[in-house]
Design a protein around this motif. Structure first.
Motif, PDB file in Angstrom:
ATOM      1  N   ALA A   1      42.660  61.145  11.639  1.00  0.00           N
ATOM      2  CA  ALA A   1      43.085  60.601  12.973  1.00  0.00           C
ATOM      3  C   ALA A   1      44.443  59.739  12.934  1.00  0.00           C
ATOM      4  CB  ALA A   1      42.186  59.503  13.674  1.00  0.00           C
ATOM      5  N   TRP A   2      44.673  59.094  11.793  1.00  0.00           N
ATOM      6  CA  TRP A   2      45.992  58.271  11.435  1.00  0.00           C
ATOM      7  C   TRP A   2      46.986  58.944  11.464  1.00  0.00           C
ATOM      8  CZ3 TRP A   2      48.710  58.052   7.010  1.00  0.00           C
ATOM      9  CH2 TRP A   2      49.558  57.034   6.922  1.00  0.00           C
ATOM     10  N   ARG A   3      46.660  60.091  10.411  1.00  0.00           N
ATOM     11  CA  ARG A   3      47.571  61.136  10.054  1.00  0.00           C
ATOM     12  C   ARG A   3      48.463  61.774  11.376  1.00  0.00           C
ATOM     13  NH1 ARG A   3      50.914  64.563  10.554  1.00  0.00           N
ATOM     14  NH2 ARG A   3      51.451  66.389   9.493  1.00  0.00           N
ATOM     15  N   GLY A   4      47.614  61.937  12.429  1.00  0.00           N
ATOM     16  CA  GLY A   4      48.192  62.353  13.758  1.00  0.00           C
ATOM     17  C   GLY A   4      49.373  61.652  13.984  1.00  0.00           C
ATOM     18  N   GLY A   5      49.357  60.368  13.877  1.00  0.00           N
ATOM     19  CA  GLY A   5      50.628  59.447  14.254  1.00  0.00           C
ATOM     20  C   GLY A   5      51.734  59.314  13.256  1.00  0.00           C
ATOM     21  N   PHE A   6      51.426  59.966  12.223  1.00  0.00           N
ATOM     22  CA  PHE A   6      52.485  59.692  11.241  1.00  0.00           C
ATOM     23  C   PHE A   6      53.576  60.705  11.342  1.00  0.00           C
ATOM     24  CE2 PHE A   6      54.363  60.654   7.066  1.00  0.00           C
ATOM     25  CZ  PHE A   6      54.619  59.241   6.454  1.00  0.00           C
ATOM     26  N   SER A   7      54.995  60.020  11.654  1.00  0.00           N
ATOM     27  CA  SER A   7      56.067  60.649  12.073  1.00  0.00           C
ATOM     28  C   SER A   7      57.019  61.647  11.024  1.00  0.00           C
ATOM     29  CB  SER A   7      56.963  59.649  12.761  1.00  0.00           C
ATOM     30  OG  SER A   7      57.289  58.564  11.832  1.00  0.00           O
ATOM     31  N   GLY A   8      56.588  61.151   9.689  1.00  0.00           N
ATOM     32  CA  GLY A   8      57.346  61.874   8.873  1.00  0.00           C
ATOM     33  C   GLY A   8      56.875  63.118   8.089  1.00  0.00           C
TER      34      GLY A   8
END
Ligand code: SAM
Length: 282
Positions: free
Chosen positions: A194-201
Motif C-alpha cells: 500500500a505504501w509502495r503505491g505512493g512511492f514516486s521514484g
C-alpha cells in the motif's frame, strides 16, 4: 557480595552478582521475547555507545567493567547516562562475560530503547535511496546491509514481512554501530505494498529471473527503492510484480546466486555511483 544499591535511576551501582535483577534483565535481552517486552536492546563498545548518545538514542543502562573506573571517556559516558536519567552499573568481569556471552567482552555495554521509523513518515526526495528487504532471515545479512546502507549514504531500510530482529545482539554487532545511524521501518507485505503505491521514484527489484542488467539502468532521476528478496526464496510474486524493473547482476561460474548482503552492496554502490566521491585522507 559487594553491591551498592541505590534506589533512584541515575545513580551508580556496583554489581558483582549474576543474581542481581538488573543484570538478569540485561541478560534476558539476548531473547527477542524479552527485547520486545522491555522494548530495549544492547550494544557493545564505548565508541558505539558514544555514537548512539550523539545521535539521540535513549540510554537506559550503561554497564562498564571495573577496569573502566578512572577512564576519562568511560566516566564522561557515565555522566551523560546519569544526565539522561539512566542507570550506571559498574560490574565485575564475570558479570560482563555473562551479559555479553563473550570471553573477552568490551569494557562498555549500553542498553537502549528500540526505535522504529513508521512507514508513513518516510519521505523520499530526489537522490534518496531506500532498501526494502523481503523476509530477511539471517542476522549477519541484515546487519551487513544496514552497515552498507550507512556507508553509501542511503536513507534507510524497510523490513517487509516476517524478518529477523534488527535489535538482536548478532544483528547489532554486524552493523558495527550503523544501527544507530540508519532508520529502520517494518511492515507487513500488505502495508508495504500500500505504501509502495505512493512511492514516486523508481522501484528496482533484484531477481534471478530479472531481464535487465543492473548496470544499464539510470538511477540518477528521482528517489530509488531497491527491493531485495529472501535468502531462500527470493522475491515473491506479489512484491516482484510491484517493481518497475526487475534487475539481475550477471554471474559467471557455478554459484546459483549471490549472498543477499553482497548483492545489496553491489546494487547500492551502483545506484549511488554518482554520489560517492573519494575524499582525501586527512
Ligand atoms: N534461491 C533464491 C532465489 O531463487 O531467488 C536465491 C536468493 S538470493 C540468495 C537473495 C537475494 O539476493 C535475491 O532474492 C536477490 O534479491 C538478490 N540476488 C542474489 N543474486 C542475485 C543476482 N545475480 N541478480 C539479482 N539479484 C540477486
Amino acid at each position: 557480595m559487594n553491591e551498592r544499591h541505590a534506589g533512584a535511576p541515575g545513580q551508580v551501582k556496583e554489581v558483582t552478582s549474576l543474581a542481581n535483577p538488573l543484570v538478569k534483565d540485561i541478560k534476558a535481552l539476548a531473547l527477542k521475547k524479552f527485547r520486545d517486552q522491555q522494548n530495549a536492546f544492547m550494544a557493545e563498545g564505548l565508541k558505539l555507545v558514544i555514537d548512539a548518545l550523539d545521535l539521540g538514542w535513549q540510554i537506559r543502562t550503561l554497564v562498564f567493567a571495573k577496569a573502566g573506573r578512572g577512564n576519562a571517556a568511560v566516566e564522561k559516558v557515565a555522566a551523560r547516562t546519569v544526565a539522561a536519567g539512566g542507570t550506571v552499573l559498574e560490574v565485575s568481569e564475570k558479570v560482563l562475560v555473562a551479559i555479553t556471552r563473550r570471553d573477552n567482552p568490551q569494557m562498555v555495554v549500553g542498553v537502549f530503547s528500540q526505535k522504529f521509523l513508521a512507514l508513513k513518515d518516510i519521505r523520499a526526495d530526489n537522490g534518496d535511496v531506500w532498501v526494502a528487504l523481503d523476509r530477511v532471515r539471517d542476522p549477519g545479512n541484515l546487519g551487513t546491509v544496514i552497515r552498507t546502507v550507512d556507508a553509501v549514504g542511503a536513507r534507510g531500510v524497510i523490513l517487509v514481512g516476517d524478518t529477523t530482529d534488527p535489535f538482536s545482539v548478532e544483528t547489532v554487532r554486524a552493523t558495527m554501530g550503523s544501527i544507530f545511524a540508519v532508520p529502520v521501518a517494518k511492515a507487513t507485505t500488505e502495508a508495504f505494498l500500500a505504501w509502495r503505491g505512493g512511492f514516486s521514484g523508481l522501484v528496482a527489484g533484484t531477481h534471478l529471473k530479472g531481464a535487465v542488467d543492473y548496470r544499464s539502468v539510470d538511477f540518477s532521476r528521482g528517489p530509488v527503492l531497491l527491493m531485495m528478496g529472501n535468502e531462500q526464496q527470493g522475491l515473491p510474486e506479489s512484491l516482484a510484480a510491484s517493481c518497475d524493473r526487475l534487475l539481475r547482476i550477471p554471474q559467471a561460474g557455478r554459484a546459483d546466486s549471490l549472498n543477499l548482503a553482497v548483492a545489496t552492496g553491489i546494487m547500492l554502490f551502483e545506484i549511488r555511483r554518482g554520489a560517492l566521491k573519494l575524499e582525501p585522507i586527512p
